[in-house]
Design a protein around this motif. Structure first.
Motif, PDB file in Angstrom:
ATOM      1  N   HIS A  13       0.842  -1.214   0.000  1.00 47.80           N
ATOM      2  CA  HIS A  13       0.000   0.000   0.000  1.00 47.80           C
ATOM      3  C   HIS A  13       0.872   1.257   0.000  1.00 47.80           C
ATOM      4  O   HIS A  13       0.533   2.255  -0.636  1.00 47.80           O
ATOM      5  CB  HIS A  13      -0.939  -0.006   1.214  1.00 47.80           C
ATOM      6  CG  HIS A  13      -1.656   1.291   1.422  1.00 47.80           C
ATOM      7  ND1 HIS A  13      -2.526   1.820   0.490  1.00 47.80           N
ATOM      8  CD2 HIS A  13      -1.604   2.205   2.425  1.00 47.80           C
ATOM      9  CE1 HIS A  13      -2.992   2.977   0.939  1.00 47.80           C
ATOM     10  NE2 HIS A  13      -2.446   3.242   2.101  1.00 47.80           N
ATOM     11  N   GLU A  54     -10.483   2.157   2.647  1.00 44.41           N
ATOM     12  CA  GLU A  54      -9.281   1.456   3.127  1.00 44.41           C
ATOM     13  C   GLU A  54      -9.776   0.449   4.155  1.00 44.41           C
ATOM     14  O   GLU A  54     -10.139   0.827   5.272  1.00 44.41           O
ATOM     15  CB  GLU A  54      -8.311   2.436   3.819  1.00 44.41           C
ATOM     16  CG  GLU A  54      -7.734   3.513   2.921  1.00 44.41           C
ATOM     17  CD  GLU A  54      -6.631   4.337   3.600  1.00 44.41           C
ATOM     18  OE1 GLU A  54      -6.374   4.119   4.815  1.00 44.41           O
ATOM     19  OE2 GLU A  54      -6.024   5.177   2.915  1.00 44.41           O
ATOM     20  N   SER A 133     -10.709  -9.006   3.906  1.00 46.75           N
ATOM     21  CA  SER A 133     -10.915  -8.534   2.538  1.00 46.75           C
ATOM     22  C   SER A 133     -12.118  -7.611   2.452  1.00 46.75           C
ATOM     23  O   SER A 133     -12.930  -7.505   3.375  1.00 46.75           O
ATOM     24  CB  SER A 133     -11.102  -9.733   1.596  1.00 46.75           C
ATOM     25  OG  SER A 133     -12.206 -10.503   2.019  1.00 46.75           O
ATOM     26  N   GLN A 142      -9.958  -5.491  -2.183  1.00 45.46           N
ATOM     27  CA  GLN A 142      -8.792  -5.496  -1.294  1.00 45.46           C
ATOM     28  C   GLN A 142      -8.737  -6.815  -0.560  1.00 45.46           C
ATOM     29  O   GLN A 142      -9.776  -7.312  -0.093  1.00 45.46           O
ATOM     30  CB  GLN A 142      -8.920  -4.383  -0.240  1.00 45.46           C
ATOM     31  CG  GLN A 142      -8.521  -3.009  -0.707  1.00 45.46           C
ATOM     32  CD  GLN A 142      -8.381  -2.048   0.466  1.00 45.46           C
ATOM     33  OE1 GLN A 142      -9.376  -1.606   1.023  1.00 45.46           O
ATOM     34  NE2 GLN A 142      -7.140  -1.758   0.859  1.00 45.46           N
ATOM     35  N   THR A 176      -4.081  -0.354   6.193  1.00 47.25           N
ATOM     36  CA  THR A 176      -4.749  -0.993   5.053  1.00 47.25           C
ATOM     37  C   THR A 176      -3.747  -1.648   4.114  1.00 47.25           C
ATOM     38  O   THR A 176      -2.638  -1.142   3.934  1.00 47.25           O
ATOM     39  CB  THR A 176      -5.610   0.044   4.277  1.00 47.25           C
ATOM     40  OG1 THR A 176      -6.492  -0.645   3.395  1.00 47.25           O
ATOM     41  CG2 THR A 176      -4.760   1.004   3.457  1.00 47.25           C
ATOM     42  N   GLY A 179      -4.681  -1.869  -2.726  1.00 40.62           N
ATOM     43  CA  GLY A 179      -5.967  -2.014  -3.405  1.00 40.62           C
ATOM     44  C   GLY A 179      -6.972  -0.934  -3.072  1.00 40.62           C
ATOM     45  O   GLY A 179      -8.136  -1.026  -3.443  1.00 40.62           O
ATOM     46  N   VAL A 180      -6.538   0.119  -2.360  1.00 39.70           N
ATOM     47  CA  VAL A 180      -7.478   1.186  -2.032  1.00 39.70           C
ATOM     48  C   VAL A 180      -7.994   1.814  -3.330  1.00 39.70           C
ATOM     49  O   VAL A 180      -7.326   1.758  -4.358  1.00 39.70           O
ATOM     50  CB  VAL A 180      -6.821   2.274  -1.138  1.00 39.70           C
ATOM     51  CG1 VAL A 180      -6.287   1.671   0.133  1.00 39.70           C
ATOM     52  CG2 VAL A 180      -5.715   3.022  -1.881  1.00 39.70           C
TER      53      VAL A 180
END
Ligand code: MG
Length: 204
Positions: A13, A54, A133, A142, A176, A179-180
């Motif tokens: 991230h 997030e 997830s 995510q 987090t 994949g945000v």
């Protein structure tokens, strides 16, 4: 009750936002008023244009403590939940560029989605190998595993409690994974710890 959030705790991230890898945990807070009331839709306030999700594992503190040592940190929490650290990304970028605090972009109304249910940690074999997830409109966006945290839960508690006294009911958002992405009106977000659905929330 207060919410202490950890930024930049997953290497991938950090890379996706082109941030520097920190030498110590990055901390910020949200007030209790940031928590989205249960079953409410997620109304995004008119303070920014680009809101990001997030997904983060959330630790609930069970007693008062400060200067907690890592080896005793496990005694300060019994339950794990899941949340979304809702972030006004455009506003955060502006604040970051000016070297200003992030709170306006991180601590606004409804910026903390928190699962109603918390799971006793005794139900997990290994807290440092836990999958979680987030799905957006049914699609996986995510997924994280706590083994990839730069600082593990007990290390975070040690670090945080040097600065802030922890109290029963306080929540720690532990950072987090990659994949945000953006939240839009009518999006539905579903969060999972392992295969267990922890929350479902719709953006309005
Ligand atoms: Mg976060």
């Amino acid at each position: 009750m207060k919410i202490i959030c950890v930024g930049r705790n997953y290497a991938q991230h950090i890379e996706e936002l082109n941030n520097e890898k920190p030498s110590e945990p990055v901390l910020f807070m949200k007030p209790d008023s940031a928590v989205l009331p249960d079953k409410n839709p997620l109304y995004l306030p008119p303070i920014a244009k680009d809101f990001h999700y997030e997904v983060e594992l959330v630790v609930k503190i069970n007693k008062l403590g400060k200067f907690i040592q890592k080896e005793f940190a496990h005694k300060y929490y019994d339950e794990i939940g899941l949340g979304i650290d809702v972030t006004a990304r455009d506003l955060q970028s502006e604040l970051k560029a000016k070297g200003l605090p992030w709170e306006k972009a991180k601590a606004f109304h409804n910026s903390a989605v928190v699962s109603k249910e918390f799971i006793p940690k005794s139900e997990f074999n290994d807290l440092d190998n836990l999958n979680f997830s987030l799905k957006k409109n049914g699609e996986l966006v995510q997924k994280g595993n706590t083994s990839h945290m730069l600082w593990k839960i007990d290390e975070l508690i040690e670090y945080i409690s040097r600065f802030f006294m922890l109290k029963k009911g306080d929540l720690i958002f532990t950072g987090t994974p990659a994949g945000v992405g953006p939240m839009s009106i009518n999006d539905e977000f579903t969060g999972y710890i392992e295969d267990r659905e922890m929350f479902k929330v719709r953006v309005k």
